[in-house]
Design a protein around this motif. Sequence first.
Motif, mmCIF file in Angstrom:
data_model
loop_
_atom_site.group_PDB
_atom_site.id
_atom_site.type_symbol
_atom_site.label_atom_id
_atom_site.label_comp_id
_atom_site.label_asym_id
_atom_site.label_seq_id
_atom_site.Cartn_x
_atom_site.Cartn_y
_atom_site.Cartn_z
ATOM 1 N N TYR A 99 0.868 -1.175 0.000
ATOM 2 C CA TYR A 99 0.000 0.000 0.000
ATOM 3 C C TYR A 99 0.910 1.232 0.000
ATOM 4 C CZ TYR A 99 -4.012 -2.900 1.587
ATOM 5 O OH TYR A 99 -5.011 -3.842 1.722
ATOM 6 N N CYS A 100 1.641 1.398 -1.086
ATOM 7 C CA CYS A 100 2.633 2.461 -1.177
ATOM 8 C C CYS A 100 2.994 2.667 -2.642
ATOM 9 C CB CYS A 100 3.882 2.121 -0.360
ATOM 10 S SG CYS A 100 4.638 0.550 -0.816
ATOM 11 N N GLU A 101 3.843 3.637 -2.910
ATOM 12 C CA GLU A 101 4.150 3.995 -4.289
ATOM 13 C C GLU A 101 5.235 3.140 -4.933
ATOM 14 O OE1 GLU A 101 3.277 8.622 -4.735
ATOM 15 O OE2 GLU A 101 4.605 8.215 -3.022
ATOM 16 N N TYR A 102 6.156 2.615 -4.118
ATOM 17 C CA TYR A 102 7.255 1.799 -4.639
ATOM 18 C C TYR A 102 7.510 0.632 -3.693
ATOM 19 C CZ TYR A 102 8.447 5.844 -7.573
ATOM 20 O OH TYR A 102 8.395 6.883 -8.476
ATOM 21 N N VAL A 103 7.949 -0.495 -4.265
ATOM 22 C CA VAL A 103 8.350 -1.629 -3.453
ATOM 23 C C VAL A 103 9.554 -2.287 -4.120
ATOM 24 C CG1 VAL A 103 6.838 -3.332 -4.584
ATOM 25 C CG2 VAL A 103 7.542 -3.677 -2.216
ATOM 26 N N SER A 104 10.526 -2.716 -3.324
ATOM 27 C CA SER A 104 11.668 -3.473 -3.833
ATOM 28 C C SER A 104 11.518 -4.928 -3.415
ATOM 29 C CB SER A 104 12.979 -2.905 -3.285
ATOM 30 O OG SER A 104 13.287 -1.667 -3.899
ATOM 31 N N VAL A 105 11.684 -5.832 -4.395
ATOM 32 C CA VAL A 105 11.516 -7.258 -4.128
ATOM 33 C C VAL A 105 12.637 -8.036 -4.806
ATOM 34 C CG1 VAL A 105 9.004 -7.119 -3.908
ATOM 35 C CG2 VAL A 105 10.014 -7.574 -6.141
ATOM 36 N N PRO A 106 13.026 -9.190 -4.258
ATOM 37 C CA PRO A 106 14.025 -10.025 -4.920
ATOM 38 C C PRO A 106 13.523 -10.512 -6.274
ATOM 39 C CG PRO A 106 13.754 -10.673 -2.624
ATOM 40 C CD PRO A 106 12.635 -9.730 -2.940
ATOM 41 N N GLN A 107 14.423 -10.590 -7.231
ATOM 42 C CA GLN A 107 14.039 -11.036 -8.566
ATOM 43 C C GLN A 107 13.521 -12.465 -8.585
ATOM 44 O OE1 GLN A 107 17.164 -12.329 -11.230
ATOM 45 N NE2 GLN A 107 18.712 -11.569 -9.814
ATOM 46 N N ASP A 108 13.961 -13.272 -7.601
ATOM 47 C CA ASP A 108 13.545 -14.672 -7.557
ATOM 48 C C ASP A 108 12.381 -14.902 -6.590
ATOM 49 O OD1 ASP A 108 14.935 -14.205 -5.242
ATOM 50 O OD2 ASP A 108 16.275 -15.931 -5.417
ATOM 51 N N SER A 109 11.703 -13.829 -6.191
ATOM 52 C CA SER A 109 10.528 -13.971 -5.334
ATOM 53 C C SER A 109 9.289 -14.147 -6.213
ATOM 54 C CB SER A 109 10.391 -12.752 -4.418
ATOM 55 O OG SER A 109 10.175 -11.571 -5.186
ATOM 56 N N VAL A 110 8.111 -13.975 -5.636
ATOM 57 C CA VAL A 110 6.869 -14.183 -6.394
ATOM 58 C C VAL A 110 6.557 -12.901 -7.176
ATOM 59 C CG1 VAL A 110 4.461 -14.905 -6.282
ATOM 60 C CG2 VAL A 110 6.099 -15.789 -4.630
ATOM 61 N N ILE A 111 7.297 -12.701 -8.260
ATOM 62 C CA ILE A 111 7.091 -11.589 -9.185
ATOM 63 C C ILE A 111 7.278 -12.125 -10.596
ATOM 64 C CG2 ILE A 111 9.500 -10.880 -8.842
ATOM 65 C CD1 ILE A 111 8.668 -8.042 -9.648
ATOM 66 N N VAL A 112 6.349 -11.780 -11.502
ATOM 67 C CA VAL A 112 6.397 -12.294 -12.868
ATOM 68 C C VAL A 112 6.044 -11.182 -13.840
ATOM 69 C CG1 VAL A 112 5.767 -14.634 -12.139
ATOM 70 C CG2 VAL A 112 3.980 -13.058 -12.874
ATOM 71 N N LEU A 113 6.457 -11.370 -15.078
ATOM 72 C CA LEU A 113 6.069 -10.449 -16.140
ATOM 73 C C LEU A 113 4.572 -10.567 -16.375
ATOM 74 C CD1 LEU A 113 8.938 -11.001 -18.734
ATOM 75 C CD2 LEU A 113 8.487 -8.894 -17.450
ATOM 76 N N ALA A 114 3.916 -9.441 -16.575
ATOM 77 C CA ALA A 114 2.486 -9.453 -16.888
ATOM 78 C C ALA A 114 2.296 -9.703 -18.376
ATOM 79 C CB ALA A 114 1.846 -8.128 -16.500
ATOM 80 N N PRO A 115 1.425 -10.633 -18.757
ATOM 81 C CA PRO A 115 1.136 -10.834 -20.181
ATOM 82 C C PRO A 115 0.637 -9.539 -20.819
ATOM 83 C CG PRO A 115 0.194 -12.611 -18.866
ATOM 84 C CD PRO A 115 0.662 -11.566 -17.901
#
Length: 316
Positions: A99-115
């Motif tokens: 609930y903020c403007e920016y977040v930093s996350v590890p590249q190998d966490s649960v983050i994926v490219l959006a189709p």
Amino acid sequence: MRAIAVSAFRAEPGLVEVPKPEPAAGEVRVKIEYAALNPYDWQTADGAWGDPERQVFPLVIGVDFAGRVDKIGSGDNPFRVGDPVLGRVATAALGTGTYCEYVSVPQDSVIVLAPNDLPSRIAAALPSAGMAAAQLLEAAAVRPGGRLLLIGAAGGVGSCLTQLATARDVRVLAAVRGDERTRMGALGAAATIDTTAGAGALEAAVREVCPDGVDALVDLASADPAAFAAHAALVRRGGVALSSRGAAGPATAPAGTRCADFRLAPTAVLLATLAKATANGALSVPVEVELPLEKAPHALAENRAGGARGKTLFVL
């Protein structure tokens, strides 16, 4: 940057200013466009999850997000600045939420490219609801033609689970608060039961359709073990009863029924699969309302009261 946070467990959430995060080695920073509300968010703010000894305040609320990569940390990285992404952070219990403007996350966490065909607003609504629905369906292990009783079916998880179960030829009995027959029917529910219709209405409706009981129960609403036990009693011998609210236990299990608490185990592989299915139209994530970030405290209070319909999004 602006964020919604609490200064202590069970404190009132409010709009605050916190430093913009810098991505460490192997991380990506995302400019968030949409964040989604989940019951997990206010439960975390209440201290229900995580290790209190490791808690960092202010605790920024939220786990689901969609946006674009804004900055890359040092080292090799599969993402590039400008990539549209969606994901679920794993560090909200340490203070870093969405609930903020920016977040930093590890590249190998649960983050994926959006189709390409997946709008950011839908992408943000998907991670927790979609992954929980998929894993609950696997845990319930209902065979095609079987019957699944779903308590709290109108929310994000319930809406996704209804569709995924129906696609496997599982008949969903959707228990909701109020008249939701049209909406749940459109999602594939075989029957919709209004739990506010009076004492005994749920049991009577279930027994009319399934005199011997349903094959499985997924209870997304009951935090009270006694309420969960009453619902579990509607499961046939040999069936499964699952609680997403930590209400299951040996004392709640009717004879011959396996009861268990469900905990989400998010993975990037599962999220990517669900994102593709949503972009292709095989799965719909109903968005009920979009709100500016400063409205989040009120929305959290409403969600805590129960009876959610679809997903609530915060526009950044």
